[in-house]
Design a protein around this motif. Structure first.
Motif, PDB file in Angstrom:
ATOM      1  N   ARG A 174       0.886  -1.642  -0.206  1.00 26.23           N
ATOM      2  CA  ARG A 174      -0.031  -0.059  -0.431  1.00 26.23           C
ATOM      3  C   ARG A 174       0.950   1.294  -0.215  1.00 26.23           C
ATOM      4  NH1 ARG A 174      -5.207  -0.687   2.534  1.00 26.23           N
ATOM      5  NH2 ARG A 174      -5.888  -2.426   2.484  1.00 26.23           N
ATOM      6  N   GLU A 223      -4.953  12.823   9.226  1.00 20.00           N
ATOM      7  CA  GLU A 223      -6.120  11.476   8.909  1.00 20.00           C
ATOM      8  C   GLU A 223      -4.753  10.464   8.552  1.00 20.00           C
ATOM      9  OE1 GLU A 223      -9.353  12.435   5.996  1.00 20.00           O
ATOM     10  OE2 GLU A 223     -10.245  13.485   7.462  1.00 20.00           O
ATOM     11  N   LEU A 234      -3.730   8.128   5.728  1.00 16.10           N
ATOM     12  CA  LEU A 234      -3.711   7.042   4.674  1.00 16.10           C
ATOM     13  C   LEU A 234      -3.286   5.885   4.211  1.00 16.10           C
ATOM     14  CD1 LEU A 234      -4.428  10.795   3.142  1.00 16.10           C
ATOM     15  CD2 LEU A 234      -5.728   9.470   4.285  1.00 16.10           C
ATOM     16  N   ASP A 242      -3.679   4.307   0.673  1.00 16.18           N
ATOM     17  CA  ASP A 242      -4.126   4.291  -1.104  1.00 16.18           C
ATOM     18  C   ASP A 242      -5.013   5.442  -1.534  1.00 16.18           C
ATOM     19  OD1 ASP A 242      -2.300   2.395  -1.753  1.00 16.18           O
ATOM     20  OD2 ASP A 242      -3.176   1.086  -1.733  1.00 16.18           O
ATOM     21  N   ARG A 252      -7.055   6.265   0.972  1.00 13.57           N
ATOM     22  CA  ARG A 252      -8.420   5.900   2.080  1.00 13.57           C
ATOM     23  C   ARG A 252      -8.052   6.119   3.555  1.00 13.57           C
ATOM     24  NH1 ARG A 252     -11.545   1.039  -0.247  1.00 13.57           N
ATOM     25  NH2 ARG A 252     -13.084   2.549   1.430  1.00 13.57           N
ATOM     26  N   GLY A 295     -15.116   5.225   6.828  1.00 16.27           N
ATOM     27  CA  GLY A 295     -15.996   5.183   5.645  1.00 16.27           C
ATOM     28  C   GLY A 295     -16.058   3.652   6.096  1.00 16.27           C
TER      29      GLY A 295
END
Length: 251
Positions: free
Chosen positions: A101, A137, A139, A141, A143, A207
């Motif tokens: 990733r 945040e 991440l 990739d 997300r 998410g």
């Protein structure tokens, strides 16, 4: 032995039917009314069972569509270890690279934020004393897979080149390396992990389903003199990540 609550019995029944491939990943479950009729319980009991399985990543709810068997996801491994502090580079990026990733993060820093009572207690300062707060945040990739809110006493770094964790010549160097630049040697960190349900805001950012299981880690770095120099609230979703603690052994 006390009788198992009905919603847990229904949750076990739904897990069994998924394990026996009656429903496959991506399949839509029958309505709550139908499941309730088959199992001899009311719709509210079925709802509670489904909410539990959604929080555990077994099911997923889709607004206006129904409840589905969740697709299996590769969980990202998060290694927690003081030995992973690096002079340059990031342990998080190394973890992401190990599983193929691309790791990174976004951040927002606010200087001179009054410390709430809990943060003040963890930093050993008075409530309302000024801090530098940075919200992250992390991440994989692109997300989000981890959230963190970091607090540092302003009287420790104010007026120095490291006052902004993600700004200036030492941006992104990490707490240990930044503190070393101003003559503070960080000796150890203490982490307190605790499982809980995600808040609505956390679920939206990550998410995941509202009330899904997360691990909330309260981490505090200490100087050689025993002073807390930084504390953070780290939120790791159980459905997306697994946490591994690496413990060095000195001989």
């Amino acid at each position: 032995m006390p009788e198992q609550p009905p919603y847990l019995r229904i949750a076990d029944e739904l897990r069994r039917r998924i394990a026996e491939h009656e429903w496959s990943p991506g399949d839509r479950l029958p309505s709550r009314a139908q499941i309730g009729q088959e199992c001899g319980v009311g719709e509210n009991v079925v709802r509670r069972a489904q909410e539990l399985l959604i929080s555990q990543g077994v099911l997923e709810g889709r607004a206006g569509s129904g409840t589905y068997v969740a697709e299996p996801r590769q969980r990202v491994r998060m290694v927690r270890s003081a030995a992973r502090e690096q002079p340059d580079g990031s342990p998080f990026r190394a973890d992401m690279k190990a599983v193929g990733r691309n790791g990174g993060w976004e951040s927002r820093t606010d200087a001179k934020v009054p410390a709430p009572a809990e943060i003040a207690a963890r930093l050993g300062i008075g409530q309302g004393e000024l801090c530098v707060r940075t919200v992250y945040e992390f991440l994989a990739d692109g997300r989000p897979v981890q959230l963190s809110t970091s607090w540092e006493p302003y009287d420790l770094t104010g007026g120095t080149l490291v006052v902004l964790p993600e700004g200036g010549p030492h941006a992104g160097a990490g707490v240990v390396n930044r503190m070393a630049e101003i003559g503070i040697n960080v000796s150890h960190a203490v982490e307190q992990p605790e499982p809980r349900q995600a808040t609505a805001e956390e679920a939206s950012l990550l998410g995941i389903q509202k009330a899904a299981l997360v691990t909330h880690i309260r981490r505090t770095y200490y100087s050689e003199q025993g002073r807390p120099v930084e504390t953070a609230d780290i939120v790791v979703p159980a459905a997306l990540c697994e946490i591994v603690y690496e413990i060095p052994i000195n001989r």
